[in-house]
Design a protein around this motif. Structure first.
Motif, PDB file in Angstrom:
ATOM      1  N   LYS A  25       0.835  -1.217   0.000  1.00  0.00           N
ATOM      2  CA  LYS A  25       0.000   0.000   0.000  1.00  0.00           C
ATOM      3  C   LYS A  25       0.862   1.256   0.000  1.00  0.00           C
ATOM      4  N   THR A  26       1.803   1.298   0.934  1.00  0.00           N
ATOM      5  CA  THR A  26       2.675   2.471   1.004  1.00  0.00           C
ATOM      6  C   THR A  26       3.476   2.618  -0.289  1.00  0.00           C
ATOM      7  N   THR A  27       3.908   1.480  -0.835  1.00  0.00           N
ATOM      8  CA  THR A  27       4.661   1.520  -2.091  1.00  0.00           C
ATOM      9  C   THR A  27       3.819   2.150  -3.204  1.00  0.00           C
ATOM     10  N   ARG A  53       7.110   0.745   9.261  1.00  0.00           N
ATOM     11  CA  ARG A  53       5.755   0.256   9.054  1.00  0.00           C
ATOM     12  C   ARG A  53       4.806   1.400   9.337  1.00  0.00           C
ATOM     13  N   THR A  54       3.722   1.418   8.568  1.00  0.00           N
ATOM     14  CA  THR A  54       2.747   2.483   8.741  1.00  0.00           C
ATOM     15  C   THR A  54       2.111   2.378  10.130  1.00  0.00           C
ATOM     16  N   LEU A  55       2.167   3.478  10.888  1.00  0.00           N
ATOM     17  CA  LEU A  55       1.612   3.460  12.239  1.00  0.00           C
ATOM     18  C   LEU A  55       0.170   3.955  12.242  1.00  0.00           C
ATOM     19  N   PHE A  57      -1.248   6.493   9.281  1.00  0.00           N
ATOM     20  CA  PHE A  57      -1.564   6.490   7.851  1.00  0.00           C
ATOM     21  C   PHE A  57      -0.451   7.179   7.075  1.00  0.00           C
ATOM     22  N   ASP A  58      -0.446   6.947   5.773  1.00  0.00           N
ATOM     23  CA  ASP A  58       0.320   7.785   4.854  1.00  0.00           C
ATOM     24  C   ASP A  58      -0.711   8.682   4.196  1.00  0.00           C
ATOM     25  N   PHE A  59      -0.290   9.868   3.841  1.00  0.00           N
ATOM     26  CA  PHE A  59      -1.231  10.814   3.252  1.00  0.00           C
ATOM     27  C   PHE A  59      -0.580  11.589   2.127  1.00  0.00           C
TER      28      PHE A  59
HETATM   29 MG   LIG Z   1       2.301   0.860   4.850  1.00  0.00          MG
END
Ligand SMILES: [Mg+2]
Ligand SMILES: Nc1nc2c(ncn2[C@@H]2O[C@H](COP(=O)(O)OP(=O)(O)O)[C@@H](O)[C@H]2O)c(=O)[nH]1
Lengths: 324, 178
Positions: A25-27, A53-55, A57-59
């Motif tokens: 997802k982050t990628t 690791r996503t804690l 969210f990424d935005f």
């Molecule tokens: Mg992630």
């Protein structure tokens, strides 16, 4: 929910990348950040642990510019995939307008994927929403790996409703744009969906353009974007749950990731199928608040949630103050 | 039956599409400007719980307000979850103290958050006092907006120009086409 603002002729849509931990997802977001036109993209902000690791969210904001006179903005989020972060994952889903489910194609990950889809449905139900009525696409990621299952099998097990699907190798960027393009298209259609061809239907659109003071969001606010920004939560790491890595952010993703994502894309052939949902999408009926929260607060869990929440609050506060 | 109806209203409050017209934003902006001058704060942001920025007043030019909006909403959401676990209804305000600037977040109605940036030209007490008053004014404005949204089942989409879908397809091709 899509926010429509006729004062400055703007709509804002919220898109969430969902899926099990480590599915990519982050990628996906990093690739979008790298490849989107300068004028469209904003900074990528990640609230992540030291282990990257996503804690929370990424935005990343994505500005599609003017569509038929309406400024159209997407806000892209990812959720943390790990099972024990469900409370934060659920928060990110609030008001979602479209969902990309990023599945890990490997055979030994299929159970996790199934669990994650079930979890997605449960969390949506708690907001009175239904996956069937929300713009939704599936991405089968990590097609490059030898353990990847055939698409037919993934389809049978993960996609009984026949949502549009795409194959991807997010690590090289392949399939990332086609996935987002399809979802964005569904989201924009959904805004327009209820609209009959009422004569003079655009009459009220005439309520003139931007009328706001100069400081307001009239023009494109962002010109160039810096590299992905990793956010270091305040060092309250002592409270972080043991064994999951102290909650401090790293500066960099593991070597090679960024450049890999920038690699030239082989023209992918995402085999999108038109959504064959039986019914037209419609506003979800109200069925809120009745579902029992699965995570009963036994003491350990409560402490964990509180610790995670404390870290998040610290991190977010830190970022917000840094920004302003 | 009545119970079901009430449930629907709650859900609508939370989930109906927010549509703002020029006069809505004018009303909100003037309330915010009034608040800034009385509380002597530097800037105010109004954010909906989903993380969308609704409007802003004061000195925010250099700030990435879209990202701030997402973080503010996330921050408030996390607080609300803690409140729920601890058996509180809701923590209605949050305070972040910085060395120079401070940030106060407070709930406005059921689905928006007022973020106020201020420094030591004023005090937290003043900010809280006027923020509470402003929140009351704004929630009445929002109630009207939501009531109107419920009266208009198209959720404002009928106000989007006819060429939107086609133009959208073109834009997506331009941005994501490969
Ligand atoms: Mg992630
Ligand atoms: N082989 C392979 N690895 C991938 C692919 N996409 C992502 N990864 C790797 O999978 C790991 C987890 O990715 P990440 O985006 O952090 O997953 P998230 O937990 O879903 O956000 C990282 O090491 C990525 O480099 C892919 O298509 N193929």
């Amino acid at each position: 929910m899509v926010q429509i603002n006729f004062a400055n002729k703007e709509i804002q849509c919220k898109v969430v990348y969902y899926g099990p931990g480590m599915s990519g997802k982050t990628t996906n977001l990093e690739v979008v950040h790298q490849k989107a036109p300068q004028t469209a993209k904003g900074d990528l902000t990640s609230i992540a642990t030291e282990g990257d690791r996503t804690l929370f969210f990424d935005f990343m904001p994505l500005d599609l510019g003017n569509i038929a006179g309406i400024k159209t903005k997407f806000q892209l989020y990812t959720v943390p995939g790990q099972v024990y972060y469900n409370s934060t994952r659920k928060l990110v889903l609030q008001g979602v307008d479209g969902i990309v489910f990023v599945a890990d194609s490997q055979g030994d990950k299929i159970e996790e994927c199934i669990e994650a889809i079930e979890n997605l449905k449960t969390n949506l139900t708690e907001y009175g929403r239904d996956l069937e009525t929300i713009p939704f696409v599936i991405q089968y990621n990590k097609r490059d790996l030898p353990g990847a299952l055939p698409i037919e099998e993934l389809q049978a097990r993960l996609n009984p409703t026949g949502a549009p699907y795409f194959e991807a190798v997010a690590a090289t960027g392949e399939g990332v744009f086609p996935t987002l393009k399809a979802l964005a298209s569904l989201v924009l259609e959904s805004i327009n969906r209820d609209k009959g061809d009422v004569p003079g239907s655009s009459a009220r659109t005439g309520v003139s353009g931007p009328t706001r003071p100069a400081a307001a969001a009239a023009g494109p606010r962002r010109v160039a974007a810096a590299g992905p920004r990793r956010v270091a939560p305040k060092p309250v790491a002592a409270q972080a749950p043991a064994g999951r890595g102290p909650a401090r952010a790293t500066q960099k993703r593991p070597a090679g990731r960024q450049s890999a994502a920038a690699a030239v894309e082989a023209p992918s052939q995402p085999r999108a199928r038109p959504a064959k949902r039986a019914e037209p999408m419609r506003r979800p009926a109200a069925k809120t608040g009745k579902v029992k929260i699965k995570e009963r607060a036994d003491k350990g869990r409560l402490m964990l949630v509180l610790a995670v929440a404390a870290v998040i609050i610290g991190a977010v506060g830190f970022v917000v103050l840094k920004f302003l | 039956m009545p119970k079901q109806m009430r449930q629907q209203t709650d859900a609508q409050l939370r989930e109906s599409r927010l549509v703002f017209y020029k006069h809505d934003i004018q009303t909100i902006d003037s309330t915010l400007r009034d608040f800034l001058s009385r509380s002597k704060s530097k800037a105010a942001l109004l954010v909906d719980k989903d993380g969308h920025l609704i409007t802003q007043e004061g000195s925010t030019e250099k700030t990435d307000t879209d990202t701030i909006a997402a973080l503010v909403a996330g921050c408030f959401a996390a607080t609300r979850e803690m409140a729920r676990i601890l058996g509180e209804d809701e923590f209605s305000a949050l305070f972040h103290q910085g060395r120079k600037d401070n940030l106060q977040l407070s709930l406005v109605g059921t689905r928006t958050i007022l973020g106020v940036l201020f420094d030591d030209t004023t005090t937290i007490g003043m900010v809280r006092l006027y923020a509470a008053e402003t929140a009351r004014k704004l929630s009445s404005t929002f109630r009207k907006i939501i009531a109107r949204a419920d009266a208009d089942p198209t959720g404002g989409s009928s106000d989007i120009g006819a060429g939107f879908s086609e133009a959208a397809a073109n834009t997506l091709e331009n941005v994501f086409g490969e």
